[in-house]
Scaffold this motif. Sequence first.
Motif, PDB file in Angstrom:
ATOM      1  N   LEU A  56      85.751  38.401  60.686  1.00 13.01           N
ATOM      2  CA  LEU A  56      85.404  39.959  60.537  1.00 13.01           C
ATOM      3  C   LEU A  56      86.966  40.339  59.954  1.00 13.01           C
ATOM      4  O   LEU A  56      86.619  41.604  59.356  1.00 13.01           O
ATOM      5  N   GLY A  57      87.679  40.021  61.077  1.00 15.10           N
ATOM      6  CA  GLY A  57      89.030  41.345  60.323  1.00 15.10           C
ATOM      7  C   GLY A  57      88.642  42.057  61.210  1.00 15.10           C
ATOM      8  O   GLY A  57      89.032  43.911  60.643  1.00 15.10           O
ATOM      9  N   LEU A  58      87.751  42.849  62.336  1.00 11.22           N
ATOM     10  CA  LEU A  58      87.324  44.385  62.516  1.00 11.22           C
ATOM     11  C   LEU A  58      88.453  44.981  63.087  1.00 11.22           C
ATOM     12  O   LEU A  58      88.871  46.141  63.172  1.00 11.22           O
ATOM     13  N   ILE A  59      89.329  43.853  63.997  1.00 10.30           N
ATOM     14  CA  ILE A  59      89.653  44.598  64.934  1.00 10.30           C
ATOM     15  C   ILE A  59      91.748  44.693  64.298  1.00 10.30           C
ATOM     16  O   ILE A  59      91.924  43.173  63.443  1.00 10.30           O
ATOM     17  N   PRO A  60      92.163  45.812  64.086  1.00 11.74           N
ATOM     18  CA  PRO A  60      92.761  46.174  63.387  1.00 11.74           C
ATOM     19  C   PRO A  60      94.101  45.408  64.457  1.00 11.74           C
ATOM     20  O   PRO A  60      94.964  44.802  65.149  1.00 11.74           O
ATOM     21  N   PRO A  61      94.758  44.388  62.918  1.00 13.70           N
ATOM     22  CA  PRO A  61      95.901  43.456  62.877  1.00 13.70           C
ATOM     23  C   PRO A  61      97.246  44.203  64.001  1.00 13.70           C
ATOM     24  O   PRO A  61      97.862  43.494  64.206  1.00 13.70           O
ATOM     25  N   GLU A  62      96.989  45.654  63.959  1.00 15.98           N
ATOM     26  CA  GLU A  62      97.920  46.175  63.961  1.00 15.98           C
ATOM     27  C   GLU A  62      98.434  46.144  65.721  1.00 15.98           C
ATOM     28  O   GLU A  62     100.094  46.477  65.822  1.00 15.98           O
ATOM     29  N   LEU A  63      97.015  46.129  66.129  1.00 14.15           N
ATOM     30  CA  LEU A  63      97.155  45.935  67.699  1.00 14.15           C
ATOM     31  C   LEU A  63      98.516  45.081  68.209  1.00 14.15           C
ATOM     32  O   LEU A  63      98.513  44.734  69.128  1.00 14.15           O
ATOM     33  N   PHE A  64      97.430  43.311  67.195  1.00 10.05           N
ATOM     34  CA  PHE A  64      98.597  42.281  67.790  1.00 10.05           C
ATOM     35  C   PHE A  64      99.987  42.296  67.553  1.00 10.05           C
ATOM     36  O   PHE A  64     100.791  41.639  67.848  1.00 10.05           O
ATOM     37  N   ILE A  65     100.458  43.327  66.374  1.00  9.69           N
ATOM     38  CA  ILE A  65     101.444  43.286  66.220  1.00  9.69           C
ATOM     39  C   ILE A  65     102.339  43.702  67.045  1.00  9.69           C
ATOM     40  O   ILE A  65     103.321  43.527  66.929  1.00  9.69           O
ATOM     41  N   ALA A  66     101.797  44.879  67.393  1.00  8.36           N
ATOM     42  CA  ALA A  66     102.566  45.494  68.717  1.00  8.36           C
ATOM     43  C   ALA A  66     102.194  44.740  69.992  1.00  8.36           C
ATOM     44  O   ALA A  66     103.531  44.831  70.792  1.00  8.36           O
ATOM     45  N   TRP A  67     101.037  43.922  69.623  1.00  7.24           N
ATOM     46  CA  TRP A  67     101.694  42.816  71.135  1.00  7.24           C
ATOM     47  C   TRP A  67     102.369  42.553  70.774  1.00  7.24           C
ATOM     48  O   TRP A  67     103.026  41.583  72.193  1.00  7.24           O
ATOM     49  N   ILE A 156      95.599  30.559  47.700  1.00  3.39           N
ATOM     50  CA  ILE A 156      96.355  30.235  48.687  1.00  3.39           C
ATOM     51  C   ILE A 156      98.253  31.233  47.450  1.00  3.39           C
ATOM     52  O   ILE A 156      98.763  30.923  49.154  1.00  3.39           O
ATOM     53  N   LEU A 157      98.509  30.699  46.635  1.00  2.00           N
ATOM     54  CA  LEU A 157      99.227  32.029  46.272  1.00  2.00           C
ATOM     55  C   LEU A 157      99.926  32.746  46.600  1.00  2.00           C
ATOM     56  O   LEU A 157     100.672  33.762  46.951  1.00  2.00           O
ATOM     57  N   ILE A 158      97.993  33.950  45.986  1.00  3.28           N
ATOM     58  CA  ILE A 158      98.177  35.038  46.367  1.00  3.28           C
ATOM     59  C   ILE A 158      97.609  35.835  47.775  1.00  3.28           C
ATOM     60  O   ILE A 158      98.715  36.889  48.653  1.00  3.28           O
ATOM     61  N   GLY A 159      97.365  34.993  48.753  1.00  2.00           N
ATOM     62  CA  GLY A 159      97.399  34.911  49.644  1.00  2.00           C
ATOM     63  C   GLY A 159      98.580  34.547  50.452  1.00  2.00           C
ATOM     64  O   GLY A 159      98.258  35.573  51.605  1.00  2.00           O
ATOM     65  N   LEU A 160      99.721  34.224  49.902  1.00  2.00           N
ATOM     66  CA  LEU A 160     100.882  34.582  50.423  1.00  2.00           C
ATOM     67  C   LEU A 160     101.404  36.261  51.002  1.00  2.00           C
ATOM     68  O   LEU A 160     102.045  36.014  51.771  1.00  2.00           O
ATOM     69  N   LEU A 161     101.270  37.072  49.950  1.00  2.00           N
ATOM     70  CA  LEU A 161     101.563  38.380  50.743  1.00  2.00           C
ATOM     71  C   LEU A 161     101.182  38.893  51.553  1.00  2.00           C
ATOM     72  O   LEU A 161     101.383  39.713  52.275  1.00  2.00           O
ATOM     73  N   ARG A 162     100.534  37.478  52.896  1.00  2.00           N
ATOM     74  CA  ARG A 162      99.793  38.678  53.924  1.00  2.00           C
ATOM     75  C   ARG A 162     100.524  38.506  54.806  1.00  2.00           C
ATOM     76  O   ARG A 162     101.113  38.843  55.313  1.00  2.00           O
ATOM     77  N   PHE A 163     101.813  37.270  54.581  1.00  2.67           N
ATOM     78  CA  PHE A 163     103.095  37.676  55.322  1.00  2.67           C
ATOM     79  C   PHE A 163     104.167  38.399  55.140  1.00  2.67           C
ATOM     80  O   PHE A 163     105.009  39.105  56.173  1.00  2.67           O
ATOM     81  N   LEU A 164     103.801  38.956  53.501  1.00  2.64           N
ATOM     82  CA  LEU A 164     104.740  40.284  53.260  1.00  2.64           C
ATOM     83  C   LEU A 164     104.187  41.554  54.158  1.00  2.64           C
ATOM     84  O   LEU A 164     104.963  42.141  55.036  1.00  2.64           O
ATOM     85  N   ARG A 165     102.794  41.466  53.945  1.00  2.52           N
ATOM     86  CA  ARG A 165     102.181  42.598  55.065  1.00  2.52           C
ATOM     87  C   ARG A 165     102.568  42.412  56.520  1.00  2.52           C
ATOM     88  O   ARG A 165     103.143  43.759  57.693  1.00  2.52           O
ATOM     89  N   TYR A 166     102.990  41.785  57.206  1.00  4.56           N
ATOM     90  CA  TYR A 166     102.742  41.361  58.443  1.00  4.56           C
ATOM     91  C   TYR A 166     104.656  41.442  58.914  1.00  4.56           C
ATOM     92  O   TYR A 166     104.878  42.073  59.364  1.00  4.56           O
ATOM     93  N   ALA A 167     105.604  41.046  58.093  1.00  2.00           N
ATOM     94  CA  ALA A 167     107.158  41.380  58.112  1.00  2.00           C
ATOM     95  C   ALA A 167     106.879  42.738  57.598  1.00  2.00           C
ATOM     96  O   ALA A 167     107.915  43.690  58.667  1.00  2.00           O
ATOM     97  N   LEU A 168     106.680  43.618  56.868  1.00  2.00           N
ATOM     98  CA  LEU A 168     106.546  44.862  56.578  1.00  2.00           C
ATOM     99  C   LEU A 168     105.781  45.692  57.900  1.00  2.00           C
ATOM    100  O   LEU A 168     106.913  46.685  58.337  1.00  2.00           O
ATOM    101  N   TYR A 169     105.141  45.373  58.032  1.00  2.00           N
ATOM    102  CA  TYR A 169     104.069  45.963  59.399  1.00  2.00           C
ATOM    103  C   TYR A 169     105.401  45.527  61.118  1.00  2.00           C
ATOM    104  O   TYR A 169     105.377  47.228  61.709  1.00  2.00           O
ATOM    105  N   GLY A 170     105.716  45.217  61.061  1.00  2.00           N
ATOM    106  CA  GLY A 170     106.162  44.361  62.249  1.00  2.00           C
ATOM    107  C   GLY A 170     107.431  44.918  62.151  1.00  2.00           C
ATOM    108  O   GLY A 170     107.678  45.825  63.135  1.00  2.00           O
TER     109      GLY A 170
END
Length: 177
Positions: A56-67, A156-170
């Motif tokens: 479900l993606g209920l746990i915010p990924p930002e918590l794992f990024i902080a981890w 697959i192509l549009i989903g790659l934006l997920r990596f951009l999000r993690y790079a920016l949030y990280g």
Amino acid sequence: MDSIKKSMPPVLIVVGILAIVHFAYEDGLMGLLELAVEKLPDYGVLAFFYVSETVLGLIPPELFIAWAGETSTPILNLSLIALLSYLGGFTSYWIGRRALRIPSLHNYLEVKMAKQLVMARKWGGILIAVGALLPLPFSMASLVAGMLRYPIKSWILIGLLRFLRYALYGAAIFSLV
């Protein structure tokens, strides 16, 4: 109205489970997450994250990024989290595709929602991009994309934006930590 009545039992079950966790554990869901991060080895935290991102993606990924920022190899763990998030979305996409094998769901989508499906398929890429970049559950956007039979190559192509999000949030979170 009928569809709302039919969807209520699963929603109530999820809410009930979350309420039980909240009241059974002193610090609620976030406290349980903190305990899991403290007690689990890195691969356990990563597996827990993958399941969260798939279901479900209920746990915010930002918590794992902080981890990840607190580990001995923050860039590696951030990269693994980004990859697992992407793979979790991919798994959700395929769950959505497989869900269409349920006759009642297939009939509901193809017959009763036919007009809405045309629009959703047309704008599906925006749905995936929003889910990939913004703090919305990516797994839900991917699940819907699978149910809409959105082309896998486009996902697959549009989903790659997920990596951009993690790079920016990280970058943002690591500079604060």
